[in-house]
Every structure is written in C-alpha cells, then in structure tokens.
Design an enzyme around this catalytic site. Structure first.
Site, PDB file in Angstrom:
ATOM      1  N   GLN A  62       2.982   9.553   0.749  1.00 42.15           N
ATOM      2  CA  GLN A  62       4.539   8.854   1.469  1.00 42.15           C
ATOM      3  C   GLN A  62       5.190   9.289  -0.085  1.00 42.15           C
ATOM      4  O   GLN A  62       6.636   8.983   0.276  1.00 42.15           O
ATOM      5  CB  GLN A  62       4.154   7.980   1.600  1.00 42.15           C
ATOM      6  CG  GLN A  62       3.750   7.090   2.856  1.00 42.15           C
ATOM      7  CD  GLN A  62       3.336   5.435   2.251  1.00 42.15           C
ATOM      8  OE1 GLN A  62       2.713   4.923   2.328  1.00 42.15           O
ATOM      9  NE2 GLN A  62       4.604   5.378   3.105  1.00 42.15           N
TER      10      GLN A  62
ATOM     11  N   HIS B 158      -2.807   7.148   7.627  1.00 44.87           N
ATOM     12  CA  HIS B 158      -1.533   8.033   6.613  1.00 44.87           C
ATOM     13  C   HIS B 158      -2.080   9.525   6.237  1.00 44.87           C
ATOM     14  O   HIS B 158      -1.282  10.541   6.281  1.00 44.87           O
ATOM     15  CB  HIS B 158      -1.127   7.680   5.409  1.00 44.87           C
ATOM     16  CG  HIS B 158       0.453   7.113   5.534  1.00 44.87           C
ATOM     17  ND1 HIS B 158       1.588   6.670   6.452  1.00 44.87           N
ATOM     18  CD2 HIS B 158       0.726   5.240   5.328  1.00 44.87           C
ATOM     19  CE1 HIS B 158       2.545   5.964   6.523  1.00 44.87           C
ATOM     20  NE2 HIS B 158       1.613   5.417   6.237  1.00 44.87           N
TER      21      HIS B 158
ATOM     22  N   HIS C 186      -3.981   0.922   7.921  1.00 46.07           N
ATOM     23  CA  HIS C 186      -2.795   1.657   8.197  1.00 46.07           C
ATOM     24  C   HIS C 186      -2.368   2.968   7.132  1.00 46.07           C
ATOM     25  O   HIS C 186      -1.871   3.843   7.494  1.00 46.07           O
ATOM     26  CB  HIS C 186      -1.780   0.494   8.053  1.00 46.07           C
ATOM     27  CG  HIS C 186      -0.293   1.028   7.731  1.00 46.07           C
ATOM     28  ND1 HIS C 186       0.743   0.046   8.151  1.00 46.07           N
ATOM     29  CD2 HIS C 186       0.593   1.472   6.878  1.00 46.07           C
ATOM     30  CE1 HIS C 186       1.804   0.989   8.044  1.00 46.07           C
ATOM     31  NE2 HIS C 186       1.791   1.146   6.975  1.00 46.07           N
ATOM     32  N   GLU C 187      -2.918   2.485   6.000  1.00 49.73           N
ATOM     33  CA  GLU C 187      -2.776   3.137   4.751  1.00 49.73           C
ATOM     34  C   GLU C 187      -3.868   4.531   4.799  1.00 49.73           C
ATOM     35  O   GLU C 187      -3.442   6.130   4.458  1.00 49.73           O
ATOM     36  CB  GLU C 187      -3.475   3.021   3.745  1.00 49.73           C
ATOM     37  CG  GLU C 187      -2.035   1.616   3.143  1.00 49.73           C
ATOM     38  CD  GLU C 187      -1.147   2.053   2.745  1.00 49.73           C
ATOM     39  OE1 GLU C 187      -0.597   3.108   2.826  1.00 49.73           O
ATOM     40  OE2 GLU C 187      -0.059   0.856   3.270  1.00 49.73           O
TER      41      GLU C 187
ATOM     42  N   GLY D  12       0.810  -1.613  -0.218  1.00 52.06           N
ATOM     43  CA  GLY D  12       0.195  -0.422  -0.110  1.00 52.06           C
ATOM     44  C   GLY D  12       1.024   1.455  -0.141  1.00 52.06           C
ATOM     45  O   GLY D  12       2.049   1.060   0.750  1.00 52.06           O
TER      46      GLY D  12
ATOM     47  N   CYS E 152       6.679  -0.389   7.647  1.00 57.50           N
ATOM     48  CA  CYS E 152       6.141   0.669   6.391  1.00 57.50           C
ATOM     49  C   CYS E 152       6.718   1.511   4.710  1.00 57.50           C
ATOM     50  O   CYS E 152       8.367   1.334   5.950  1.00 57.50           O
ATOM     51  CB  CYS E 152       5.710   2.275   7.203  1.00 57.50           C
ATOM     52  SG  CYS E 152       4.588   3.643   6.327  1.00 57.50           S
ATOM     53  N   LEU E 153       6.735   1.416   3.962  1.00 58.35           N
ATOM     54  CA  LEU E 153       8.069   2.437   3.490  1.00 58.35           C
ATOM     55  C   LEU E 153       8.337   3.467   3.580  1.00 58.35           C
ATOM     56  O   LEU E 153       9.316   3.869   3.436  1.00 58.35           O
ATOM     57  CB  LEU E 153       6.726   2.012   1.886  1.00 58.35           C
ATOM     58  CG  LEU E 153       6.750   0.758   1.242  1.00 58.35           C
ATOM     59  CD1 LEU E 153       6.337   1.738  -0.084  1.00 58.35           C
ATOM     60  CD2 LEU E 153       7.946   0.021   1.180  1.00 58.35           C
TER      61      LEU E 153
HETATM   62 NI    NI Z   1       2.971   2.823   5.522  1.00 59.65          NI
END
Ligand code: NI
Length: 185
Positions: free
Chosen positions: A50, A145, A141-142, A45, A99-100
């Site tokens: 991000q 953000h 999670h997404e 995701g 997480c990226l």
């Molecule tokens: Ni993340």
C-alpha cells in the site's frame, strides 16, 4: 515521513510480495514511516504494497480501537513475512471492512474467525500462533494485501457486481480522501 498510499489500480497491489530479512535497506526507518503514515490516515493496518513496496511487511495498530475493544489496549505490532498457515472453517462471521487503498468503499466481508499464522516480529523472532476475533479479521485483510488481494475480491454474487463501478471510479481517481495518495495513471 508520511508516505503516499497507493490506491486501487496500482499494479503493486496485485503482486505477490516477497519475503525480507534483516539486510533489507533502512528497515527501521521504513517501519517508522509506515507507523506515521498509518496514524495520519487514521487506519488500523497498513501493508507495504500500500506504500508501493512489494515486500511482506505489515503494521497493525489496534490500540486505536481499544476504547471499544479493551483487550487490544497497547496493541501495536509489526509483522514480517507473515503467512496464514491454516483457516479454521468451522466458524465465520460477517463484518464491514474498509481499506486505505479503496477510499470511500465499505462492504461486509465473510471470513473465518480463527486462523493459524506464522510471522517474524521486528526483532526477527519467529512466531506461530492461533489467532481469533477482531485481530484474526484484520490480519486476514492485511495479509491478503501481501498476496495481491483486496477485500472486494472476497465479496460474492450481487455485492461483487455492485462494487465494480465504485472500483472503476477509484481507479480513475474519482474520489476524495483526507490523506496523501498515489493514483494509477
Ligand atoms: Ni487494506
């Protein structure tokens, strides 16, 4: 085009993102770039903050895990202006997340297993649905953000204390990862 991933410490990850509509400039290209960036970084995701954009746009690819979870075969979806409308707090589970934007950090996070979400798809069709299971976790999670939150904000007690040094390292650029990033200076 592959976009750099903004890592922990970048202010954009702490902002509440804004809704968009069909007039958002070059939206199809942006979505395509987010897909490409997600694939390159081997994530499941990616939220627009991000990649440095404070807008309510998320892409989720669960097809990449469909060998383990066959119900997600072919699941690649765009979520525009998503909101979590309700949490069903009767059941939670604990699962490891990464997480990226937080390279190298993996922690178990407790979340409700069932949520009600509203969003628009890439054709700006409205959706309002209850979601369960792994998708419900990834969405939480997404979509976090988009509200300026990262998964370590959901940790409690000792675990939360223990990640502080790791977060400081990430903020200072002391990490390595295989994808292109933009570190806070
Ligand atoms: Ni993340």
């Amino acid at each position: 085009m592959i976009l750099p991933i903004y890592t922990y410490g970048q202010g954009v990850l702490r902002k509440v993102a804004e809704d968009i509509d069909e007039t958002y400039p070059q939206l199809p290209e942006l979505i395509e770039n987010m897909w490409e960036t997600l694939a390159k970084s081997e994530g499941i995701g990616l939220a627009a903050p991000q990649v440095g954009l404070s807008i309510r746009l998320v892409v989720i690819d669960l097809d990449v895990i469909s060998e383990d979870l066959p119900e997600y075969k072919g699941f690649r979806r765009v979520f525009i202006n998503p909101y979590i409308e309700e949490y069903d707090d009767t059941e939670t589970d604990l699962m490891e997340e990464g997480c990226l934007s937080l390279p190298g950090l993996h922690e178990k996070v407790r979340r409700p297993t069932r949520i009600r979400v509203t969003y628009q798809d890439e054709h700006f069709q409205e959706h309002d649905e209850w979601v369960t299971g792994y998708l419900a976790r990834v969405m939480q999670h997404e979509f976090d953000h988009l509200d300026g939150k990262v998964f370590t904000d959901r940790l409690v007690g000792l675990r939360r204390q223990l990640v502080k040094n790791k977060l400081t390292d990430i903020q200072r650029g002391r990490f390595s990862c295989s994808y292109k990033v933009k570190v806070h200076h």
